[in-house]
Design a protein around this motif. Structure first.
Motif, mmCIF file in Angstrom:
data_model
loop_
_atom_site.group_PDB
_atom_site.id
_atom_site.type_symbol
_atom_site.label_atom_id
_atom_site.label_comp_id
_atom_site.label_asym_id
_atom_site.label_seq_id
_atom_site.Cartn_x
_atom_site.Cartn_y
_atom_site.Cartn_z
ATOM 1 N N GLU A 258 33.253 5.238 -29.259
ATOM 2 C CA GLU A 258 32.464 4.998 -30.471
ATOM 3 C C GLU A 258 32.137 6.287 -31.221
ATOM 4 O O GLU A 258 31.967 6.273 -32.445
ATOM 5 C CB GLU A 258 31.165 4.284 -30.105
ATOM 6 C CG GLU A 258 31.359 2.843 -29.640
ATOM 7 C CD GLU A 258 30.032 2.185 -29.288
ATOM 8 O OE1 GLU A 258 28.983 2.847 -29.465
ATOM 9 O OE2 GLU A 258 30.049 1.029 -28.840
ATOM 10 N N SER B 275 40.043 -0.518 -31.430
ATOM 11 C CA SER B 275 39.047 0.441 -31.912
ATOM 12 C C SER B 275 39.644 1.197 -33.103
ATOM 13 O O SER B 275 40.767 0.922 -33.523
ATOM 14 C CB SER B 275 38.691 1.444 -30.797
ATOM 15 O OG SER B 275 39.784 2.301 -30.545
ATOM 16 N N THR C 283 39.898 4.455 -32.838
ATOM 17 C CA THR C 283 40.073 5.731 -32.145
ATOM 18 C C THR C 283 41.480 5.856 -31.582
ATOM 19 O O THR C 283 41.964 4.947 -30.900
ATOM 20 C CB THR C 283 39.045 5.856 -31.000
ATOM 21 O OG1 THR C 283 37.726 5.688 -31.529
ATOM 22 C CG2 THR C 283 39.153 7.201 -30.307
#
Length: 265
Positions: free
Chosen positions: A61, A85, A87
């Motif tokens: 996160e 995500s 990421t």
């Protein structure tokens, strides 16, 4: 995504490569260390300013990219945390099972992943050269053997890099590595099979990593050898990959892509 300052998280920040990654990231003006995860309680030389997360999901996160050189037992958990995500994932873990590799490929449908058994540019080129040699030299005339040496603490054998070189040779010869690999010969093995790809693993001392791809015929021997003197080469390659993959579409990439080379076909 703001790429002017890249937020990079390190999975396994207290490991050997993890600590080098921390140094590489914090030495850059265009990157910030978003934190790390660690199963070890030995964090005495980790600066107080570095946040240590108890789980990978929390680190994801806070990061634009995760660099991961942890144990294969953690890869499934990491893949699930990174899936869907925003990421990217730089994955240098070796010894990954077939089922977890399938999960990595599924995750690569949602995020960019750079996966490599070795992030050294030199090893990437050695692997490509092994492919070209195997493609040009007939398997019934040239025996292929791979020898690797590592420090005594290494837990998997053959090394991921050795297997990657073997896969490259097998691909060039259009065979399945699993069907031709001969690993750790012992006892009365009979004559060497003409299409075999042999692997020998040595362990001792604190050798960072040495790999040789050897092609032997009745009249000549060709040896490709790479020796890593410092683990920092892996950290440098991983950080380079982190910057390369930002804003790339979801997909599974390797060091050939990072170096601007066409994938081996």
């Amino acid at each position: 995504m703001n790429t002017s300052v890249l937020r990079i998280g390190i999975a396994g920040i207290t490991g050997r490569v993890g600590r080098l990654l921390m140094e590489e990231i914090t030495s850059r003006d265009n990157a910030v260390l978003s934190g790390g995860t660690s199963l070890s309680k030995d964090i005495h030389d980790i600066p107080d300013s570095v946040q240590i997360f108890s789980d990978i999901a929390s680190l994801v996160e806070k990061s634009d990219v995760i660099i991961d050189f942890t144990n294969a037992t953690a890869t499934e958990t990491h893949a699930k945390a990174l899936n869907n995500s925003k990421t990217a994932w730089i994955l240098g873990t070796t010894g990954i099972s077939e089922s977890v590799q399938k999960l990595i490929k599924e995750t690569a449908k949602t995020i960019p992943i750079v996966q490599a058994a070795n992030f050294s540019p030199g090893v990437t080129l050695i692997t490509r050269l092994a492919f070209e040699l195997a493609k040009a030299l007939p398997a019934d005339q040239y025996d292929a053997e791979i020898v690797e040496t590592h420090h005594r603490q290494k837990v998997d054998a053959p090394s991921g890099t050795a297997l990657a070189i073997g896969e490259s040779i097998a691909k060039a010869r259009k065979v399945d590595l699993g069907s031709v690999a001969e690993i750790g010969r012992k006892g009365f093995t009979g004559a060497r099979k003409k299409d075999a790809i042999g692997f020998s693993s040595l362990r001792g001392g604190q050798i960072v990593g040495e790999h040789s791809a050897i092609f032997l015929s009745d009249v000549e021997e060709i040896v490709l050898t790479h020796k890593a003197f410092d683990r920092r080469i892996f950290a440098k390659g991983a950080v380079r990959s982190a910057f390369w993959c930002i804003n790339k579409p979801a997909g599974l990439y390797d060091m050939n892509h990072v170096l601007g080379l066409d994938p081996v076909k």
